[in-house]
Design a protein around this motif. Structure first.
Motif, PDB file in Angstrom:
ATOM      1  N   ASN A 290       0.827  -1.201   0.000  1.00 21.34           N
ATOM      2  CA  ASN A 290       0.000   0.000   0.000  1.00 21.34           C
ATOM      3  C   ASN A 290       0.868   1.261   0.000  1.00 21.34           C
ATOM      4  O   ASN A 290       0.391   2.340  -0.320  1.00 21.34           O
ATOM      5  N   TYR A 291       2.158   1.116   0.331  1.00 19.34           N
ATOM      6  CA  TYR A 291       3.119   2.217   0.184  1.00 19.34           C
ATOM      7  C   TYR A 291       3.895   2.001  -1.124  1.00 19.34           C
ATOM      8  O   TYR A 291       5.116   1.879  -1.131  1.00 19.34           O
ATOM      9  N   GLN A 292       3.175   1.959  -2.214  1.00 17.26           N
ATOM     10  CA  GLN A 292       3.771   1.595  -3.487  1.00 17.26           C
ATOM     11  C   GLN A 292       4.784   2.621  -3.968  1.00 17.26           C
ATOM     12  O   GLN A 292       5.800   2.275  -4.571  1.00 17.26           O
ATOM     13  N   ILE A 293       4.529   3.892  -3.727  1.00 15.75           N
ATOM     14  CA  ILE A 293       5.460   4.924  -4.174  1.00 15.75           C
ATOM     15  C   ILE A 293       6.799   4.760  -3.478  1.00 15.75           C
ATOM     16  O   ILE A 293       7.863   4.737  -4.122  1.00 15.75           O
ATOM     17  N   GLU A 294       6.763   4.628  -2.158  1.00 15.22           N
ATOM     18  CA  GLU A 294       7.997   4.452  -1.401  1.00 15.22           C
ATOM     19  C   GLU A 294       8.695   3.150  -1.785  1.00 15.22           C
ATOM     20  O   GLU A 294       9.933   3.102  -1.901  1.00 15.22           O
ATOM     21  N   HIS A 295       7.910   2.095  -1.995  1.00 16.90           N
ATOM     22  CA  HIS A 295       8.503   0.811  -2.373  1.00 16.90           C
ATOM     23  C   HIS A 295       9.197   0.899  -3.723  1.00 16.90           C
ATOM     24  O   HIS A 295      10.285   0.343  -3.908  1.00 16.90           O
TER      25      HIS A 295
END
Length: 355
Positions: A290-295
């Protein structure tokens, strides 16, 4: 659909992301490193792996205890959830979030992927690496290749056969098609092992074969043929839907790229990704994706650190003027489905005109 190159050109005084102190991403990376967010989290992964193993063993123990009964359908759903959690753990192993070095990551990844759930670790890692390098790029990202679903109007115009047929109603067919994703993972895994680019093909093939023998042997030994088939279909269907629902909110419905790549690394990752708002329960359910940007910006960052990295990344994107998208879980699916429906509109109009 937004023009990503135009967005990048106007999102920062330094459109290409270069400046006297290095690229935009390099400056963000220094902040993240200084905060200690790239450090390994062995305690988290010891606890998480232990819980997943306990759930896996407990699920199969429940299977043996229930015996030849239709109550096994409940066990099938339980084990589907456990299989998906193992898949999410294999994802972290592939990104070296758990171990720093390659060899222990590969060994643990093959045990989790090939042996436990019947998915080739090498195939998935190769596919996922290409996705991370060029997210939502229609020429390079295998996750937006138009095999069955169409992700842009350009793909719709070029489509034919089954993709064109499905594309007309793909928004309505999306979740039903996810029930086949578990089977697709197994078939794709076996097919991939015929390709020389996959390392350790012999080991992976042996582990996949062992999984198939143990899995099918357990089903058809303990259950009658009818119940075994019902268990198999339900288990793989729920497994596929869970995995699909884990990955679908992240990029589906976001802008896609074609042709020559013009974005710098930071914008390429941020502008094609979507975060999903939620608490710590959602972190567990979606495995931190759900933290795709950071991942996507920091693939090797351990999953529990993504939540702490989010405010740093979000504030930095706001400073640069780079769009940073967050949505609720339901809204993220709605955006993806609306996009799929919009992409299929020309195909539906063409059928209506010909009719």
């Amino acid at each position: 659909m937004p023009d990503l190159t135009a967005t990048a050109a106007t999102s920062s005084p330094a459109a290409a992301g270069d400046g006297p102190r290095g690229s935009d991403f390099a400056r963000l990376s220094r902040q993240i490193t200084k905060a200690g967010l790239l450090e390994r989290r062995p305690g988290h992964y010891i606890v998480r792996s232990s819980l997943v193993v306990i759930a896996f063993v407990g699920g199969w123990a429940a299977f043996l205890a229930v015996g030849d009964s239709w109550y096994q359908l409940a066990v099938a759903v339980l084990l589907a959830v456990v299989f998906a959690q193992i898949g999410l753990l294999a994802h972290d192993l592939a990104h070296r979030q758990v171990f720093r070095s390659r060899r222990p990551s590969e060994i643990a990844g093959m045990l989790a992927g090939n042996l436990a759930i019947g998915m080739s670790y090498g195939w998935w890692m190769d596919k996922h690496t290409r996705h991370h390098a060029n997210p939502n790029h229609e020429d390079h990202d295998p996750d937006v290749s138009p095999d069955f679903l169409l992700w842009s109007r350009e793909q719709a115009a070029e489509s034919s056969g089954l993709a064109r047929f499905i594309g007309r109603r793909q928004a309505f067919l999306f979740f039903p098609l996810l029930t086949l994703e578990g089977f697709n993972l197994h078939v794709s895994s076996v097919r991939a092992l015929t390709r020389p680019v996959i390392k350790h093909r012999g080991v992976e093939a042996a582990l996949l074969a062992t999984h198939a023998v143990l899995y099918l042997g357990a089903l058809f030994t303990v259950l009658s043929p009818g119940k075994a088939v019902a268990f198999l279909l339900l288990h793989q269907a729920v497994f596929g839907v869970y995995l699909g629902c884990t990955f679908a909110p992240n990029h589906k419905g976001m802008p896609t790229l074609r042709g020559e790549e013009k974005l710098d690394f930071l914008r390429r990752q941020v502008l094609t990704s979507r975060n999903v708002r939620g608490g710590k329960v959602l972190d567990v359910v979606l495995g931190g994706l759900n933290y795709q940007i950071e991942h996507h910006l920091f693939p090797s960052m351990p999953m529990p650190n993504l939540r702490r990295a989010q405010p740093i990344v979000r504030a930095y994107c706001e400073e640069l003027g780079v769009a940073y998208l967050e949505s609720g879980l339901v809204d993220s699916y709605a955006q993806a489905l609306r996009h799929l429906h919009e992409v299929g509109a020309p195909l539906r109009a063409r059928v209506g005109a010909s009719g």
